[in-house]
Structure formats: C-alpha cells, structure tokens
Design a protein around this motif. Structure first.
Motif, PDB file in Angstrom:
ATOM      1  N   UNK A  79       0.850  -1.181   0.000  1.00 58.43           N
ATOM      2  CA  UNK A  79       0.000   0.000   0.000  1.00 58.43           C
ATOM      3  C   UNK A  79       0.891   1.238   0.000  1.00 58.43           C
ATOM      4  N   UNK A  80       0.538   2.197  -0.843  1.00 57.71           N
ATOM      5  CA  UNK A  80       1.306   3.448  -0.899  1.00 57.71           C
ATOM      6  C   UNK A  80       0.351   4.608  -0.656  1.00 57.71           C
ATOM      7  N   UNK A  81       0.610   5.331   0.433  1.00 55.60           N
ATOM      8  CA  UNK A  81      -0.185   6.507   0.761  1.00 55.60           C
ATOM      9  C   UNK A  81       0.529   7.780   0.343  1.00 55.60           C
ATOM     10  N   UNK A  82       0.035   8.892   0.885  1.00 57.09           N
ATOM     11  CA  UNK A  82       0.522  10.201   0.441  1.00 57.09           C
ATOM     12  C   UNK A  82       1.753  10.655   1.241  1.00 57.09           C
ATOM     13  N   UNK A  83       1.590  10.753   2.544  1.00 53.83           N
ATOM     14  CA  UNK A  83       2.688  11.201   3.400  1.00 53.83           C
ATOM     15  C   UNK A  83       2.268  11.089   4.847  1.00 53.83           C
ATOM     16  N   UNK A 121       4.754   5.485   1.977  1.00 54.60           N
ATOM     17  CA  UNK A 121       4.146   6.717   1.471  1.00 54.60           C
ATOM     18  C   UNK A 121       4.986   7.290   0.331  1.00 54.60           C
ATOM     19  N   UNK A 122       4.382   8.201  -0.407  1.00 52.27           N
ATOM     20  CA  UNK A 122       5.097   8.883  -1.491  1.00 52.27           C
ATOM     21  C   UNK A 122       6.241   9.734  -0.944  1.00 52.27           C
ATOM     22  N   UNK A 123       5.978  10.444   0.164  1.00 54.21           N
ATOM     23  CA  UNK A 123       7.069  11.156   0.848  1.00 54.21           C
ATOM     24  C   UNK A 123       7.161  10.643   2.281  1.00 54.21           C
ATOM     25  N   UNK A 124       8.364  10.639   2.804  1.00 51.95           N
ATOM     26  CA  UNK A 124       8.619   9.987   4.094  1.00 51.95           C
ATOM     27  C   UNK A 124       8.652  10.970   5.259  1.00 51.95           C
ATOM     28  N   UNK A 125       8.469  12.240   4.991  1.00 47.90           N
ATOM     29  CA  UNK A 125       8.437  13.240   6.047  1.00 47.90           C
ATOM     30  C   UNK A 125       7.131  14.028   5.948  1.00 47.90           C
ATOM     31  N   UNK A 126       6.648  14.458   7.096  1.00 45.97           N
ATOM     32  CA  UNK A 126       5.332  15.102   7.157  1.00 45.97           C
ATOM     33  C   UNK A 126       5.331  16.479   6.508  1.00 45.97           C
ATOM     34  N   UNK A 127       4.454  16.681   5.515  1.00 41.94           N
ATOM     35  CA  UNK A 127       4.303  18.041   4.970  1.00 41.94           C
ATOM     36  C   UNK A 127       3.653  18.940   6.024  1.00 41.94           C
ATOM     37  N   UNK A 137       1.310  21.312   8.093  1.00 43.40           N
ATOM     38  CA  UNK A 137      -0.153  21.508   8.088  1.00 43.40           C
ATOM     39  C   UNK A 137      -0.876  20.473   7.223  1.00 43.40           C
ATOM     40  N   UNK A 138      -0.255  19.338   7.043  1.00 43.75           N
ATOM     41  CA  UNK A 138      -0.862  18.248   6.257  1.00 43.75           C
ATOM     42  C   UNK A 138      -1.188  18.651   4.820  1.00 43.75           C
ATOM     43  N   UNK A 139      -0.449  19.617   4.297  1.00 43.79           N
ATOM     44  CA  UNK A 139      -0.669  19.965   2.889  1.00 43.79           C
ATOM     45  C   UNK A 139      -0.188  18.825   2.002  1.00 43.79           C
ATOM     46  N   UNK A 140      -0.577  18.886   0.719  1.00 49.98           N
ATOM     47  CA  UNK A 140      -0.087  17.874  -0.217  1.00 49.98           C
ATOM     48  C   UNK A 140       1.419  18.030  -0.417  1.00 49.98           C
ATOM     49  N   UNK A 141       2.142  16.936  -0.623  1.00 50.77           N
ATOM     50  CA  UNK A 141       3.552  17.073  -0.982  1.00 50.77           C
ATOM     51  C   UNK A 141       3.693  17.834  -2.292  1.00 50.77           C
ATOM     52  N   UNK A 142       4.748  18.636  -2.388  1.00 50.71           N
ATOM     53  CA  UNK A 142       4.968  19.418  -3.610  1.00 50.71           C
ATOM     54  C   UNK A 142       5.836  18.619  -4.586  1.00 50.71           C
ATOM     55  N   UNK A 143       5.772  18.990  -5.871  1.00 48.25           N
ATOM     56  CA  UNK A 143       6.468  18.183  -6.892  1.00 48.25           C
ATOM     57  C   UNK A 143       7.946  17.958  -6.595  1.00 48.25           C
ATOM     58  N   UNK A 144       8.652  18.984  -6.104  1.00 39.99           N
ATOM     59  CA  UNK A 144      10.082  18.800  -5.850  1.00 39.99           C
ATOM     60  C   UNK A 144      10.317  17.813  -4.704  1.00 39.99           C
ATOM     61  N   UNK A 145       9.398  17.778  -3.749  1.00 39.50           N
ATOM     62  CA  UNK A 145       9.514  16.842  -2.629  1.00 39.50           C
ATOM     63  C   UNK A 145       9.253  15.405  -3.098  1.00 39.50           C
ATOM     64  N   UNK A 146       8.270  15.270  -3.963  1.00 37.00           N
ATOM     65  CA  UNK A 146       7.950  13.939  -4.495  1.00 37.00           C
ATOM     66  C   UNK A 146       9.130  13.412  -5.318  1.00 37.00           C
ATOM     67  N   UNK A 147       9.696  14.282  -6.133  1.00 33.39           N
ATOM     68  CA  UNK A 147      10.837  13.880  -6.973  1.00 33.39           C
ATOM     69  C   UNK A 147      12.032  13.490  -6.104  1.00 33.39           C
ATOM     70  N   UNK A 148      12.253  14.246  -5.016  1.00 32.99           N
ATOM     71  CA  UNK A 148      13.404  13.942  -4.147  1.00 32.99           C
ATOM     72  C   UNK A 148      13.249  12.603  -3.450  1.00 32.99           C
TER      73      UNK A 148
END
Ligand code: SF4
Length: 250
Positions: free
Chosen positions: A103-107, A146-152, A154-165
C-alpha cells in the motif's frame, strides 16, 4: 453428517452474504477473522520484474542497495528536500519485506510523524480494517509506505520537488520487495506513481502499471472517513486486488 455439513456451509455463506451487504451499505469492514498468510497467492501470478530505473538511481549507494535495511541506511538522516525541516521522524515504511501487496499513501500525518510508522491515526485504523477484516491478512503480511517519508507542514499535499526527491527511495523499496500488486491510496500516490493528472475517481478500480508492477488506485482511507458511502467502491477495488494475488474473497 453430510447433511449437517451442508447446513453449516449454507449458514456460513448466508452470514457472510449478510455481512457483505452490511458493508455495501456503508458499515465497517467485515468482522475480524483469524489472521492468516496469503498462502494461495503463489500459483496466481509470478512476481513482477521491476523495470530498471537508472533515471532515479543517481546515488551509487542506493543503486547498490539490495535490502530494505540497506535502502534505509542510504536514506540516513535525509535532508534531500525541505520536508526535513519540520519532521520529528522519517516514516520509512513498515511490513513484510516480501509482501505480495504493498500500500502506498501520500505522506505522514501528525500521528505518523510522532511514531515513525505509516497509517497509525484514524485513517490508519481504517486501512488496518481493510487489511485485517476485509482481506483477512495481518498488517505484518503487507508493506505500507508513502510517497514522501516526512510530514508536509499543516498536512498539505507534498509538492512536486519533494515527491521527486523522495521517489528514488520508494522506487527502490518497490524494487527490493517486488510486490505482486501496489494499492495506491488516493490522488497524490496515484498521480505520482502513474505520472499523470487524471482525477482519482477516473483511475480507481482499473489496473495500471508502475515499472512493471500492477497498480490498483483506490480512495484514501481519510476520504472514506469523510465519505463512508464510498467504502463499497473501495471494497470492489480491494476485491480485485485479492483476486489478483489469489486471496479467497468469500
Ligand atoms: S521527504 Fe523524503 S527526500 Fe524529503 S527529506 Fe524526507 S526522506 Fe528526504
């Protein structure tokens, strides 16, 4: 005696049908049965060969990593994107390193950040219900990341540069685990893995592909907490996953 068995089977079948109907009407996932391994999966389909991804493996140590522990070591005290600044813990992922379902979630959210474990808050409880009561597996049988391993913040969506990293590490986790199926939970993981901007409502319930691994998008458990009427369609998606890996549905 044969008659007794037949009556018993009919009773069990009727009870399960009833519970499935309850589920369809928006009730919680099926009552928990004893956990068991996904022993039936081995005959269903071979483990996929994860496609090479040299585009992501620019770090030689990550390219060489061939276990989850080695991938975690390379990740280290990561500061490859700005999400490192607000985190308490890196939420690397948990579960069976030989899982058939991933399972892959958001963050991570607040609870996940505090504990360093994915899906431990209210949405996590619902995901656990899907795994344990719906699929009748244990959480330890699957792998959750998850797609990103650190909490964005205010629970915002991860940004493209964070996802790419962060993607090289998720991609390497997938390559090491070689799951038969990835379940993408919600819009961000689905659009990130599939590299598109198509709404989740148009992608869920259909098979897609991530570097050779079948992907089933479905709604995120947090969305189900707000829209419990959608549990029925998530159950439909999960049944497709169960069928794909050879788990008995009824
Ligand atoms: S989100 Fe990923 S890339 Fe960014 S700091 Fe955390 S572990 Fe590193």
């Amino acid at each position: 005696m044969a008659g007794d068995n037949s009556q018993f089977s009919k009773g069990v079948s009727a009870a399960r049908e009833y519970l499935l109907r309850e589920f369809d009407m928006g009730a919680e996932f099926l009552p928990q049965s004893p956990p068991r391994q996904a022993e039936a999966a081995s005959d269903v389909m071979a483990r996929p060969v994860v496609a090479e991804f040299p585009d992501l493996l620019v770090e030689p140590d990550l390219k060489a990593a061939d276990t989850l522990d080695a991938v975690r070591d390379v990740l280290g005290d990561c500061d490859r994107c700005k999400l490192c600044k607000g985190r308490i813990n890196i939420v690397f992922g948990v579960g069976n390193p030989e899982a058939e379902v991933m399972f892959v979630g958001e963050g991570p959210g607040a609870d996940e950040d505090a504990q360093g474990i994915p899906f431990v808050g209210r949405a996590g409880k619902l995901l656990t219900d899907i795994i344990e009561k719906g699929m009748r597996l244990r959480r330890d049988d699957v792998y959750i990341a998850n797609i990103v391993k650190c909490r964005p913040p205010d629970n915002r969506n991860p940004e493209p540069d964070e996802i790419v990293a962060c993607e090289p590490f998720l991609a390497k986790q997938i390559a090491v685990i070689r799951p038969r199926v990835i379940v993408a939970l919600g819009k961000v993981p689905t659009q990130s893995l599939l590299q598109n901007r198509t709404p989740i409502s148009k992608q869920r319930g259909q098979w897609h592909d991530y570097r050779g691994v079948p992907v089933m998008p479905t709604f995120h458990p947090a969305y189900l907490l707000r829209s419990p009427g959608e549990k029925r369609v998530v159950w439909d998606d999960i049944k497709q996953v169960m069928k794909k890996v050879g788990l008995p549905i009824e």
